[in-house]
Scaffold this active site. Structure first.
Site, PDB file in Angstrom:
ATOM      1  N   ARG A  62       1.154  -1.425   0.135  1.00  0.00           N
ATOM      2  CA  ARG A  62       0.046  -0.259  -0.297  1.00  0.00           C
ATOM      3  C   ARG A  62       0.906   1.529  -0.157  1.00  0.00           C
ATOM      4  O   ARG A  62       0.800   2.247  -0.060  1.00  0.00           O
ATOM      5  CB  ARG A  62      -1.056   0.275   1.249  1.00  0.00           C
ATOM      6  N   HIS A 197       8.458 -23.718   4.923  1.00  0.00           N
ATOM      7  CA  HIS A 197       9.773 -22.999   4.838  1.00  0.00           C
ATOM      8  C   HIS A 197      10.992 -24.178   5.683  1.00  0.00           C
ATOM      9  O   HIS A 197      12.162 -24.842   5.164  1.00  0.00           O
ATOM     10  CB  HIS A 197       9.762 -22.015   5.196  1.00  0.00           C
ATOM     11  N   LYS A 201      14.810 -26.728   4.418  1.00  0.00           N
ATOM     12  CA  LYS A 201      16.018 -27.608   5.272  1.00  0.00           C
ATOM     13  C   LYS A 201      16.655 -28.008   4.404  1.00  0.00           C
ATOM     14  O   LYS A 201      16.401 -29.156   4.160  1.00  0.00           O
ATOM     15  CB  LYS A 201      15.902 -27.026   6.626  1.00  0.00           C
ATOM     16  N   HIS A 259       4.996 -26.673  10.302  1.00  0.00           N
ATOM     17  CA  HIS A 259       6.866 -27.275  10.262  1.00  0.00           C
ATOM     18  C   HIS A 259       6.964 -28.720  10.948  1.00  0.00           C
ATOM     19  O   HIS A 259       7.421 -29.765  10.914  1.00  0.00           O
ATOM     20  CB  HIS A 259       7.585 -25.998  10.828  1.00  0.00           C
TER      21      HIS A 259
HETATM   22  C1  BG6 Z   1       7.993 -19.941  11.444  1.00  0.00           C
HETATM   23  C2  BG6 Z   1       6.902 -19.558  12.662  1.00  0.00           C
HETATM   24  O1  BG6 Z   1       7.547 -20.484  10.477  1.00  0.00           O
HETATM   25  O2  BG6 Z   1       8.956 -20.550  11.660  1.00  0.00           O
HETATM   26  C3  BG6 Z   1       7.922 -18.273  14.005  1.00  0.00           C
HETATM   27  O3  BG6 Z   1       6.161 -17.723  12.457  1.00  0.00           O
HETATM   28  C4  BG6 Z   1       9.187 -18.785  14.516  1.00  0.00           C
HETATM   29  O4  BG6 Z   1       7.031 -18.254  15.037  1.00  0.00           O
HETATM   30  C5  BG6 Z   1      10.069 -19.630  12.524  1.00  0.00           C
HETATM   31  O5  BG6 Z   1       9.993 -17.916  14.427  1.00  0.00           O
HETATM   32  C6  BG6 Z   1      10.921 -20.193  12.977  1.00  0.00           C
HETATM   33  O6  BG6 Z   1      11.794 -20.647  12.374  1.00  0.00           O
HETATM   34  P1  BG6 Z   1      13.133 -21.244  12.163  1.00  0.00           P
HETATM   35  O7  BG6 Z   1      13.805 -21.174  10.615  1.00  0.00           O
HETATM   36  O8  BG6 Z   1      14.213 -20.370  12.635  1.00  0.00           O
HETATM   37  O9  BG6 Z   1      13.077 -22.304  12.864  1.00  0.00           O
END
Ligand code: BG6
Length: 509
Positions: A62, A197, A201, A259
């Site tokens: 925005r 994500h 890894k 995760h």
């Molecule tokens: C994110 C969460 O998906 O993953 C965060 O929203 C968390 O709260 C993070 O800190 C942890 O990711 P990593 O890669 O640092 O273990």
């Protein structure tokens, strides 16, 4: 069938992959994720020569930024959150492909304007109509943005356009189903990349190689030999400045549904028929469908929440969760979750999977450990006065690697045993550590490889598993009923009990 050589994972390991010329559009371009992670990851790919010369980024948000201001902001991001700019010439070349288009997500006119810019860029930079729309915005804006992209016919060509959706995908089973329907109305599943994500890894990907490229582990990987599995994802950070999001998410939505569930799936799944995206994802879905909380009638036996109170981290006092800026002083949002899960199938019947994750724990550590059964009868004296079962640990971070604990004879006249560890470290074996997950995921998405992204049914199945805990913990509760743990300690005593009651202990990490 995909042959090994055609297989994207194998190709990824063996050859430099360069995607087709394309434009990535970041919705939420003024936000943290774009500046701290996504653009630095793309710049890293640029420096590694993994991006085509025509590659272009368009930021949408925005704020009324100019192209130049957007470039400055992204440069700041690269300088502060990655290994830096390196050659000025490379940066100049990268920055020439950065554009900004102010726009409001609710306003159809701003999609028209964006579409116009994208068409201009196609002819100016040769990006051939290939587009990735990446939604890095607060989850409540996902449906609107997707519908608007659909209405503006920007996702119509399934062979050229892709949609990336950040987590959390929904906030429970019902909202995830609704969101999946919205997505399906405007594009095909093959265009959709739901990001987790953790799947990017290196050690998470290595889990499959470890299991399915070695003959020695798989025969032991079942209820006959495995006593239980522990998965820990500990963080030292608190809620930081994310209370607005975190208060309504909590650890169950923020970490477990995505995760940790992915880590369980990759640990528990059957060998896929091949390494193509759908074979792997089908096996993960089967695990989730067979998975349940150990006891849904009494959560004390299967799901424990906790919240950090004031404590000490690295010798410094830190505030409790309820004292953090933006947090309700009577909040019941969990910053810690421990679960006991069972997987009802032939391989895992009766083997508990204990999961725990939390903020403000003593260590940043993510690992999966397979705890094997004790020997049937111990004829040696053990230094620990008890049999030490073998443990195979996959360290996801830090010190990415794998270690196996087994007993050896202690030197000396008496026949006493003691556990030792055989250790593989990415760093020492390959001279590099795991690498950044967003690099890999962005590249895969540009290449059209969905293996490391979650499918619609997978995300729904993961929500189903945790639904009993979500329902219980979303209900209004007396703040005093939420177990507390001091910042800098491992867990509330209720979570100790969850596992101790079964005659087991959390690993001390
Ligand atoms: C994110 C969460 O998906 O993953 C965060 O929203 C968390 O709260 C993070 O800190 C942890 O990711 P990593 O890669 O640092 O273990």
């Amino acid at each position: 069938m995909v042959t090994l050589l055609e297989n994207p994972l194998r190709v990824g390991l063996q050859q430099e992959r360069i995607p087709e010329p394309n434009i990535i559009v970041f919705y939420g371009a003024s936000g943290d994720l774009v500046k701290r992670k996504l653009v630095p990851a793309l710049y890293h790919l640029k420096r590694e020569r993994r991006l085509p010369a025509e590659f272009t980024i368009v930021g949408v948000a925005r704020r009324d930024w100019s192209h130049d201001y957007f470039r400055e902001q992204m440069r700041e991001g690269v300088e502060s959150y990655s290994d830096g700019i390196g050659s000025e010439e490379v940066w100049r070349n990268f920055a020439e492909g950065l554009f900004y288009c102010p726009g409001n997500m609710n306003d159809p006119a701003s999609y028209q304007k964006l579409d116009q810019l994208l068409t201009e860029l196609d002819s100016k930079r040769g990006t051939r109509g290939n587009r990735v729309f990446y939604l890095s915005v607060a989850p409540e804006f996902f449906p609107e943005a997707i519908q608007q992209l659909g209405a503006a016919e920007m996702l119509t060509d399934a062979s050229k356009t892709r949609l990336v959706i950040e987590k959390p995908f929904g906030r429970d089973l019902n909202s995830a189903q609704v969101l999946n329907r919205v997505v399906n109305q405007v594009c095909k599943e093959q265009q959709v990349y739901r990001i987790d994500h953790y799947l990017g890894k290196e050690t998470v990907q290595n889990l499959m190689v470890l299991r399915f490229a070695n003959a020695i582990f798989e025969p032991l990987w079942n209820r006959q030999f495995v006593d239980h599995v522990q998965i820990t994802v500990g963080e030292t950070v608190g809620v930081e400045d994310r209370a607005g999001y975190y208060e309504s998410a909590g650890a169950l939505r923020d970490m477990v549904q995505n995760h940790l569930m992915q880590l369980v799936c990759l640990t528990a799944m059957e060998p896929p028929n091949s390494l193509d995206a759908d074979s792997i994802r089908a096996e993960k879905v089967k695990v989730l469908q067979a998975m349940r909380l150990a006891n849904i009638n009494d959560l004390d036996y299967s799901a424990i929440r906790g919240q950090y109170k004031a404590g000490w981290m690295k010798g410094k006092p830190v505030a409790g969760y309820r004292e953090e800026p933006g947090v309700n002083p009577k909040s019941t949002t969990p910053t810690y979750v421990a679960l006991k899960l069972l997987v009802d199938n032939w391989r895992w019947q009766g083997v508990p999977f204990y999961l725990r994750t939390g903020k403000r724990l003593p260590k940043k550590v993510s690992e999966i450990s397979i705890q094997f059964r004790d020997v049937p009868y111990l004829i040696f004296q053990s230094a620990a006065q008890q049999a030490n079962a073998n443990v195979l640990t996959m360290r996801i971070q830090p010190n990415e690697g794998v270690s196996l604990r087994f007993e050896v004879k202690m030197p000396g006249a008496s026949l006493r045993s003691r556990p030792v560890e055989m250790d593989f470290r990415y760093g020492s074996s390959f001279g590099v550590s795991g690498g950044e997950s967003y690099d890999r995921l962005l590249l895969d998405c540009m290449m059209g490889d969905q293996t490391l992204f979650t499918r619609a049914d997978e995300v729904e199945a993961a929500w189903r598993v945790i639904t009993p805990a979500l329902v219980a913990w979303d209900a209004p509760a007396d703040p005093d009923s939420v177990p507390q743990y001091a910042a800098g300690t491992w867990e509330p005593s209720e979570a100790e009990l969850l596992i101790n009651r079964d005659g087991r202990r959390w690993r001390r990490l």
